[in-house]
Design a protein around this motif. Structure first.
Motif, PDB file in Angstrom:
ATOM      1  N   ILE A  61       0.887  -1.220  -0.006  1.00 20.82           N
ATOM      2  CA  ILE A  61      -0.034   0.110   0.084  1.00 20.82           C
ATOM      3  C   ILE A  61       0.936   1.338  -0.149  1.00 20.82           C
ATOM      4  O   ILE A  61       0.474   2.171  -0.652  1.00 20.82           O
ATOM      5  CB  ILE A  61      -0.946  -0.198   1.291  1.00 20.82           C
ATOM      6  N   GLY A  62       2.010   1.198   0.670  1.00 12.94           N
ATOM      7  CA  GLY A  62       2.901   2.149   0.492  1.00 12.94           C
ATOM      8  C   GLY A  62       3.502   2.728  -0.815  1.00 12.94           C
ATOM      9  O   GLY A  62       4.069   3.923  -1.038  1.00 12.94           O
ATOM     10  N   THR A  63       3.650   1.784  -1.685  1.00 10.89           N
ATOM     11  CA  THR A  63       4.074   2.109  -2.996  1.00 10.89           C
ATOM     12  C   THR A  63       3.019   2.582  -4.019  1.00 10.89           C
ATOM     13  O   THR A  63       3.216   3.042  -5.168  1.00 10.89           O
ATOM     14  CB  THR A  63       4.828   1.075  -3.608  1.00 10.89           C
ATOM     15  N   SER A  64       1.562   2.532  -3.378  1.00 13.09           N
ATOM     16  CA  SER A  64       0.588   2.938  -4.463  1.00 13.09           C
ATOM     17  C   SER A  64       0.677   4.343  -4.972  1.00 13.09           C
ATOM     18  O   SER A  64       0.265   4.631  -5.993  1.00 13.09           O
ATOM     19  CB  SER A  64      -0.939   2.572  -3.688  1.00 13.09           C
ATOM     20  N   PRO A  65       1.172   5.439  -4.176  1.00 12.16           N
ATOM     21  CA  PRO A  65       1.192   6.609  -4.517  1.00 12.16           C
ATOM     22  C   PRO A  65       2.075   6.962  -5.981  1.00 12.16           C
ATOM     23  O   PRO A  65       2.047   7.821  -6.575  1.00 12.16           O
ATOM     24  CB  PRO A  65       1.863   7.422  -3.495  1.00 12.16           C
ATOM     25  N   LEU A  66       3.012   5.933  -6.089  1.00 13.69           N
ATOM     26  CA  LEU A  66       3.854   6.130  -7.594  1.00 13.69           C
ATOM     27  C   LEU A  66       2.619   6.196  -8.485  1.00 13.69           C
ATOM     28  O   LEU A  66       3.215   6.725  -9.644  1.00 13.69           O
ATOM     29  CB  LEU A  66       4.400   4.500  -7.503  1.00 13.69           C
ATOM     30  N   TYR A  67       1.547   5.502  -8.636  1.00 16.16           N
ATOM     31  CA  TYR A  67       0.887   5.386 -10.001  1.00 16.16           C
ATOM     32  C   TYR A  67      -0.687   5.663  -9.775  1.00 16.16           C
ATOM     33  O   TYR A  67      -1.472   5.925 -10.494  1.00 16.16           O
ATOM     34  CB  TYR A  67       0.883   4.207 -10.215  1.00 16.16           C
ATOM     35  N   ALA A  68      -1.120   5.831  -8.441  1.00 21.49           N
ATOM     36  CA  ALA A  68      -2.507   5.681  -8.109  1.00 21.49           C
ATOM     37  C   ALA A  68      -3.007   7.175  -8.474  1.00 21.49           C
ATOM     38  O   ALA A  68      -4.117   7.211  -9.036  1.00 21.49           O
ATOM     39  CB  ALA A  68      -2.856   5.505  -6.524  1.00 21.49           C
ATOM     40  N   MET A  69      -2.498   8.184  -8.324  1.00 21.29           N
ATOM     41  CA  MET A  69      -3.128   9.560  -8.470  1.00 21.29           C
ATOM     42  C   MET A  69      -2.933   9.871 -10.135  1.00 21.29           C
ATOM     43  O   MET A  69      -3.788  10.443 -10.671  1.00 21.29           O
ATOM     44  CB  MET A  69      -2.248  10.849  -7.830  1.00 21.29           C
ATOM     45  N   ARG A  70      -2.007   9.468 -10.721  1.00 20.15           N
ATOM     46  CA  ARG A  70      -1.636   9.422 -12.054  1.00 20.15           C
ATOM     47  C   ARG A  70      -2.831   8.897 -12.725  1.00 20.15           C
ATOM     48  O   ARG A  70      -3.563   9.646 -14.008  1.00 20.15           O
ATOM     49  CB  ARG A  70      -0.312   9.114 -12.371  1.00 20.15           C
ATOM     50  N   GLU A  71      -3.156   7.759 -12.607  1.00 23.37           N
ATOM     51  CA  GLU A  71      -4.032   6.731 -13.146  1.00 23.37           C
ATOM     52  C   GLU A  71      -5.698   7.203 -12.936  1.00 23.37           C
ATOM     53  O   GLU A  71      -6.585   7.063 -13.811  1.00 23.37           O
ATOM     54  CB  GLU A  71      -4.037   5.279 -12.790  1.00 23.37           C
ATOM     55  N   ALA A  72      -5.844   7.945 -11.494  1.00 18.14           N
ATOM     56  CA  ALA A  72      -7.065   8.510 -11.115  1.00 18.14           C
ATOM     57  C   ALA A  72      -7.342   9.828 -11.993  1.00 18.14           C
ATOM     58  O   ALA A  72      -8.612   9.953 -12.334  1.00 18.14           O
ATOM     59  CB  ALA A  72      -7.262   8.676  -9.797  1.00 18.14           C
ATOM     60  N   LEU A  73      -6.478  10.416 -12.259  1.00 19.84           N
ATOM     61  CA  LEU A  73      -6.793  11.670 -12.953  1.00 19.84           C
ATOM     62  C   LEU A  73      -6.877  11.785 -14.480  1.00 19.84           C
ATOM     63  O   LEU A  73      -7.435  12.295 -15.333  1.00 19.84           O
ATOM     64  CB  LEU A  73      -5.782  12.885 -12.495  1.00 19.84           C
ATOM     65  N   ARG A  74      -6.236  10.573 -14.922  1.00 20.00           N
ATOM     66  CA  ARG A  74      -5.908  10.562 -16.382  1.00 20.00           C
ATOM     67  C   ARG A  74      -7.456  10.452 -17.085  1.00 20.00           C
ATOM     68  O   ARG A  74      -7.313  11.351 -18.037  1.00 20.00           O
ATOM     69  CB  ARG A  74      -5.057   9.014 -16.753  1.00 20.00           C
ATOM     70  N   PRO A  75      -8.461   9.760 -16.724  1.00 23.17           N
ATOM     71  CA  PRO A  75      -9.739   9.756 -17.583  1.00 23.17           C
ATOM     72  C   PRO A  75     -10.480  11.190 -17.689  1.00 23.17           C
ATOM     73  O   PRO A  75     -11.090  11.197 -18.582  1.00 23.17           O
ATOM     74  CB  PRO A  75     -10.544   8.848 -16.595  1.00 23.17           C
ATOM     75  N   VAL A  76     -10.150  12.019 -16.758  1.00 17.80           N
ATOM     76  CA  VAL A  76     -10.618  13.436 -16.887  1.00 17.80           C
ATOM     77  C   VAL A  76      -9.822  14.794 -17.261  1.00 17.80           C
ATOM     78  O   VAL A  76     -10.023  15.624 -17.075  1.00 17.80           O
ATOM     79  CB  VAL A  76     -11.352  13.830 -15.432  1.00 17.80           C
ATOM     80  N   SER A  77      -8.601  14.300 -17.885  1.00 17.27           N
ATOM     81  CA  SER A  77      -7.487  15.112 -17.905  1.00 17.27           C
ATOM     82  C   SER A  77      -7.471  15.634 -19.361  1.00 17.27           C
ATOM     83  O   SER A  77      -6.632  16.472 -19.686  1.00 17.27           O
ATOM     84  CB  SER A  77      -6.223  14.775 -17.566  1.00 17.27           C
ATOM     85  N   GLY A  78      -8.244  15.054 -20.355  1.00 13.04           N
ATOM     86  CA  GLY A  78      -8.388  15.155 -21.422  1.00 13.04           C
ATOM     87  C   GLY A  78      -8.549  16.859 -21.954  1.00 13.04           C
ATOM     88  O   GLY A  78      -7.728  17.192 -22.760  1.00 13.04           O
ATOM     89  N   ASP A  79      -9.356  17.337 -21.377  1.00 10.21           N
ATOM     90  CA  ASP A  79      -9.586  18.862 -21.915  1.00 10.21           C
ATOM     91  C   ASP A  79      -9.177  19.563 -20.551  1.00 10.21           C
ATOM     92  O   ASP A  79      -9.769  20.800 -20.501  1.00 10.21           O
ATOM     93  CB  ASP A  79     -11.279  19.031 -22.125  1.00 10.21           C
ATOM     94  N   GLY A  80      -8.279  19.328 -20.088  1.00 11.64           N
ATOM     95  CA  GLY A  80      -7.497  20.157 -18.873  1.00 11.64           C
ATOM     96  C   GLY A  80      -8.241  19.711 -17.463  1.00 11.64           C
ATOM     97  O   GLY A  80      -9.463  19.270 -17.549  1.00 11.64           O
ATOM     98  N   LEU A  81      -7.651  20.000 -16.567  1.00 11.09           N
ATOM     99  CA  LEU A  81      -7.993  19.826 -15.265  1.00 11.09           C
ATOM    100  C   LEU A  81      -8.680  21.194 -14.484  1.00 11.09           C
ATOM    101  O   LEU A  81      -7.820  22.078 -14.288  1.00 11.09           O
ATOM    102  CB  LEU A  81      -6.943  19.045 -14.361  1.00 11.09           C
ATOM    103  N   GLU A  82      -9.689  21.116 -14.017  1.00 12.53           N
ATOM    104  CA  GLU A  82     -10.230  22.141 -13.128  1.00 12.53           C
ATOM    105  C   GLU A  82     -10.110  21.950 -11.713  1.00 12.53           C
ATOM    106  O   GLU A  82      -9.962  20.770 -11.477  1.00 12.53           O
ATOM    107  CB  GLU A  82     -11.882  22.483 -13.319  1.00 12.53           C
ATOM    108  N   ARG A  83      -9.816  22.801 -10.838  1.00 13.01           N
ATOM    109  CA  ARG A  83      -9.762  22.778  -9.617  1.00 13.01           C
ATOM    110  C   ARG A  83     -10.882  21.771  -8.695  1.00 13.01           C
ATOM    111  O   ARG A  83     -10.414  21.083  -8.058  1.00 13.01           O
ATOM    112  CB  ARG A  83      -9.723  23.939  -9.072  1.00 13.01           C
ATOM    113  N   ALA A  84     -12.327  21.991  -9.093  1.00 11.82           N
ATOM    114  CA  ALA A  84     -13.152  21.025  -8.769  1.00 11.82           C
ATOM    115  C   ALA A  84     -12.885  19.745  -8.940  1.00 11.82           C
ATOM    116  O   ALA A  84     -13.343  18.812  -8.114  1.00 11.82           O
ATOM    117  CB  ALA A  84     -14.558  21.578  -8.967  1.00 11.82           C
TER     118      ALA A  84
END
Length: 642
Positions: free
Chosen positions: A45-68
C-alpha cells in the motif's frame, strides 16, 4: 492424502479447536514490532502513490483539469483509504483473528467454524479469495518495480530504453535470492520503509504549503459532487482510485507476524498521514503544473533530488514485492494444510522463525508470471489497467466472509451486520465493476490466472474427498482386527511399525498389504493419523494423543495448525511422555502409495478426475513433506478407483 494412505489434509472440516484464543506474544518491544510492521505490512500500500493519482486523474484530464475535478479525485482517494483501510481492515477485520493469525484463509476457517457445518458456499469463497490473492501476488511485483524504475526517464530520457531491462534484472535477482531466505534483508525493511513514508509525507507537505486550500478535499461533498457530475468518466476514475488501497489484504494477512497493536500504531502514527499528505501534495502539483500529470509522484521533488528518490522508490518497491512473495508462500502452505492444494516441497530458511519459508514451485511460478506481465505490458500504465480486478475481487470475498463471521461468530444480528457491511460492499462492488471495464485491456490475465488456480484448488479438494471415500469402502474396523491378532499365529518381528492413515478407526491398507504379502506383523503396531486443525498453530501439550488398543496395537494422533509445516519425526518424540515406548533403531514407517485410476463418472466429473490424477504427479513425496526418517520409510502400493 490422495496418493498415499496418509492423513487427509482437509482440516477445514475438523471442528476441534485446541489453542485458546490469546493475544500476540510480544517478545520484542512495541516500537520494534511497529518498525517491523512498517517494513513488511505496508510495503504494498505504501508504493501505491507511485501510480494511483496519475491513473485516477487521467480519465478526466483530456480537456484540462479544473480545480473542482482535482479536489473531487483527491477527496475520493482520501475517503477510500479511510473507509477501506482504516475502518474495514485496521479497525474491524484485525479483530477477526484466528488465534492471532489473519488473512483470507484464516477468515475462511473462522467463518466455517462459526457456522458449525460444511458449506460449499463458504468453501467456494475461501477458494476464490485464495486464488485472487495469488493473482494479485503475480502482478504486484511487476507494476510496483516497473513504476519505480520508470522514474529513471525523468532523470534523463536517454535511460528510457533501459527501463525494461533494469526492471527484469531487479525482478530476476529478487526471485533468485528467495531460496537463501530473507532474514538478513528483513532487518533493513523497517528503517528503509520508514524513510520512504517520511519522504512521501515531507514531499507532499512541501507542496501543500503552496496551496493549503486543497485540504478542503477532506470534505466528502467534493467527491460526491465529482461522481454526480462526471457520469461515465467518474466510473472509470473509480477503477483507478482503487489502486490506492492495494495491499490492504496484506495488512490483514500479516496479523500473525506482528500483532494487532503494532499494525494499528504504524498505520495511525506514520503510514496513514504520509499517504494522505502525499496525495494532497500531488493534487496541489497538478493544479499548478498540469504537465506534471505524466508522473506526479516524481515531480514532487526538484531535479537534483530525483536520482535519490528514484533509488529509494526502487528499494521500496522491492520490499513491497518481497512482502507479497512471502505472503504467497504462507498462503500456499495454509492451502496445502487445509486440503486445497497438493503437497509441495516447503523449505525453512530460518532456524528461529517458522514463518520464513521458501516454496520452490511457487517461486518459479511467480517469477514466470511476473516476467510475462512485464514483457507483455511493458509500462506501469498498461499494467495498472490489469491490476484492479484481482484485488477488488479478493476484498469483496473478505467482506462476504466477514459478514458470515460477524453474524455467526460475533453473534451480531443479521440486520445490523448487513447495515454495517452495506457501505463497504457498495464501494468495493463499484470498484470491482469499474475495473471489469478494463477486462479486455489486460484485466482478463489475472482473472484467468485466478480462475485456473481456483479450478485446481477445487479439483484437489473434491478429488481428495472422493479418494478417501473410495478407501473407506474397503475399510476394516481396527478394534476388531487388533483384538483378533493378539492370539494370532502370525509371525511377529521385533520393533515398532508406524502406519500412516487418514482414518484412525480403520486398518491402514499398508498394514493389510504388508500382512498379506510378507505374512508378518511387528511386535508393536501404531496407526498414526495426522490432523490439520482450524487453528494456525497447535500448542505442544495438545499436539499428541496416544491411545493403546492392546499390547500390540495403538492409535497415535499428531495435530498441526494450518500455518505449520508437519514434522512427524520431531512430533512423535512428544509421544514418549504419553506412554509410547519405541526404539528408533527398530522403527519403520509404512506409507500406502495409492495408484489412482478413473472410475465410471462421465462429463465434467471425469475431466476433474483426470485433472486430479495429473495433479498427484506433482505432489511432493510424503516422506519428505511429513519429515519422516528417510532410511526408515516403507511404501506399499494400492489401487484406488475414483
Amino acid at each position: 492424502m490422495s496418493n498415499s494412505d496418509s492423513p487427509l489434509l482437509s482440516g477445514a472440516d475438523n471442528d476441534i479447536s485446541l489453542s485458546e484464543d490469546s493475544t500476540h506474544e510480544v517478545k520484542q518491544g512495541l516500537a520494534a514490532l511497529t518498525l517491523g510492521a512498517i517494513g513488511v505490512v505496508y510495503g504494498d500500500i505504501g508504493t501505491s502513490p507511485l501510480y494511483a493519482m496519475r491513473e485516477a486523474l487521467r480519465p478526466v484530464s483530456g480537456d484540462g483539469l479544473e480545480r473542482a475535478e482535482v479536489l473531487g479525485v483527491v477527496s475520493i482517494l482520501i475517503w477510500t483509504v479511510i473507509m477501506i483501510v482504516t475502518i474495514k481492515y485496521v479497525i474491524f477485520l484485525l479483530r477477526a483473528d484466528n488465534h492471532g493469525e489473519g488473512g483470507i484463509l484464516a477468515l475462511y476457517t473462522l467463518a466455517r467454524q462459526a457456522m458449525g457445518r460444511r458449506s460449499f458456499w463458504v468453501l467456494g469463497l475461501g477458494i476464490a479469495g485464495a486464488a485472487l490473492f495469488m493473482g494479485d501476488a503475480l502482478i504486484t511485483p511487476a507494476v510496483s518495480v516497473l513504476s519505480a524504475v520508470e522514474g529513471i526517464e525523468l532523470v534523463t530520457p536517454r535511460f528510457k530504453p533501459y527501463v525494461l531491462p533494469i526492471t527484469i534484472g531487479i525482478l530476476l535477482a529478487l526471485f533468485l535470492v528467495q531460496r537463501h531466505g530473507t532474514q538478513a534483508i528483513a532487518v533493513a525493511f523497517g528503517p528503509i520503509m520508514a524513510l520512504w513514508f517520511l519522504t512521501m509525507g515531507a514531499t507532499g507537505a512541501v507542496q501543500l504549503l503552496r496551496d493549503p486550500g486543497v485540504l478542503a478535499a477532506f470534505n466528502p461533498v467534493y467527491g460526491i459532487s465529482f461522481l454526480a457530475s462526471h457520469g461515465v468518466a467518474a466510473f472509470f476514475v473509480m477503477g483507478a482510485i482503487f489502486l490506492a488501497v492495494t495491499g490492504a489484504e496484506a495488512l490483514y494477512a500479516d496479523l500473525g507476524h506482528f500483532g494487532r497493536a503494532p499494525i494499528r500504531v504504524a498505520w495511525f502514527a506514520l503510514v496513514f498521514p504520509a499517504l494522505i499528505l502525499n496525495y494532497l501534495g500531488q493534487g496541489v502539483l497538478v493544479l499548478h503544473d498540469p504537465a506534471a500529470l505524466v508522473n506526479p509522484f516524481f515531480h514532487l521533488v526538484p531535479a537534483w533530488a530525483l536520482p535519490g528518490l528514484v533509488a529509494l522508490a526502487t528499494l521500496a518497491t522491492v520490499i513491497a514485492s518481497q512482502a507479497v512473495i512471502t505472503g504467497a508462500y504462507s498462503m500456499t502452505r495454509a492451502a496445502i494444510q487445509l486440503g486445497l492444494l497438493p503437497r509441495l516441497s516447503i523449505i525453512h530458511t530460518s532456524s528461529s522463525h517458522s514463518g520464513q519459508i521458501y516454496i520452490p514451485a511457487v517461486n518459479w511460478m511467480l517469477l514466470a508470471g511476473v516476467l510475462a506481465f512485464v514483457m507483455s505490458f511493458r509500462t506501469s500504465e498498461s499494467l495498472a489497467s490489469a491490476y484492479g480486478i484481482a484485488v477488488t475481487g479478493a476484498m469483496l470475498v473478505d467482506a462476504c466472509l466477514a459478514i458470515i463471521y460477524a453474524h455467526k461468530g460475533w453473534r451480531w444480528p443479521l440486520g445490523v451486520t448487513l447495515l454495517v457491511a452495506l457501505p463497504f460492499l457498495t464501494m468495493e462492488g463499484t470498484f470491482f465493476l469499474s475495473n471489469m471495464t478494463k477486462f479486455f485491456d489486460g484485466g482478463f490475465v489475472p482473472v484467468l490466472v485466478s480462475l485456473s488456480l481456483a479450478i485446481i484448488m477445487f479439483t484437489w479438494w473434491r478429488g481428495t474427498q472422493h479418494a478417501v471415500e473410495a478407501a473407506h469402502r474397503q475399510m476394516i474396523a481396527l478394534d476388531g482386527f487388533a483384538e483378533s491378532k493378539v492370539t494370532s499365529s502370525t509371525y511377529a518381528v521385533p520393533g515398532t511399525a508406524f502406519f500412516l492413515s487418514s482414518d484412525p478407526a480403520a486398518v491402514p491398507q499398508a498394514l493389510l498389504h504388508n500382512l498379506k504379502h510378507n505374512r508378518v506383523l511387528h511386535a508393536k503396531n501404531v496407526v498414526l493419523t495426522l490432523e490439520t486443525m482450524r487453528v494456525p498453530r497447535v500448542r505442544p501439550e495438545d499436539r499428541i494423543e496416544y491411545k493403546p488398543i492392546n499390547d500390540r496395537f495403538a492409535r497415535l494422533t499428531v495435530r498441526f495448525g494450518f500455518m505449520e509445516t508437519p514434522n512427524v519425526s520431531r512430533a512423535i518424540v512428544l509421544a514418549r511422555k504419553s506412554g509410547l515406548t519405541f526404539d528408533v533403531m527398530t522403527t519403520s514407517f509404512f506409507l500406502g502409495r495409492r495408484k489412482l485410476v478413473l472410475g465410471t463418472r462421465n462429463g465434467v466429473a471425469r475431466l476433474l478426475d483426470r485433472l486430479y490424477i495429473a495433479l498427484n504427479r506433482f505432489a511432493a513425496d510424503p516422506s519428505e513433506f511429513y519429515h519422516l526418517p528417510r532410511d526408515r520409510v516403507v511404501e506399499i502400493g494400492a489401487r484406488i478407483s475414483l
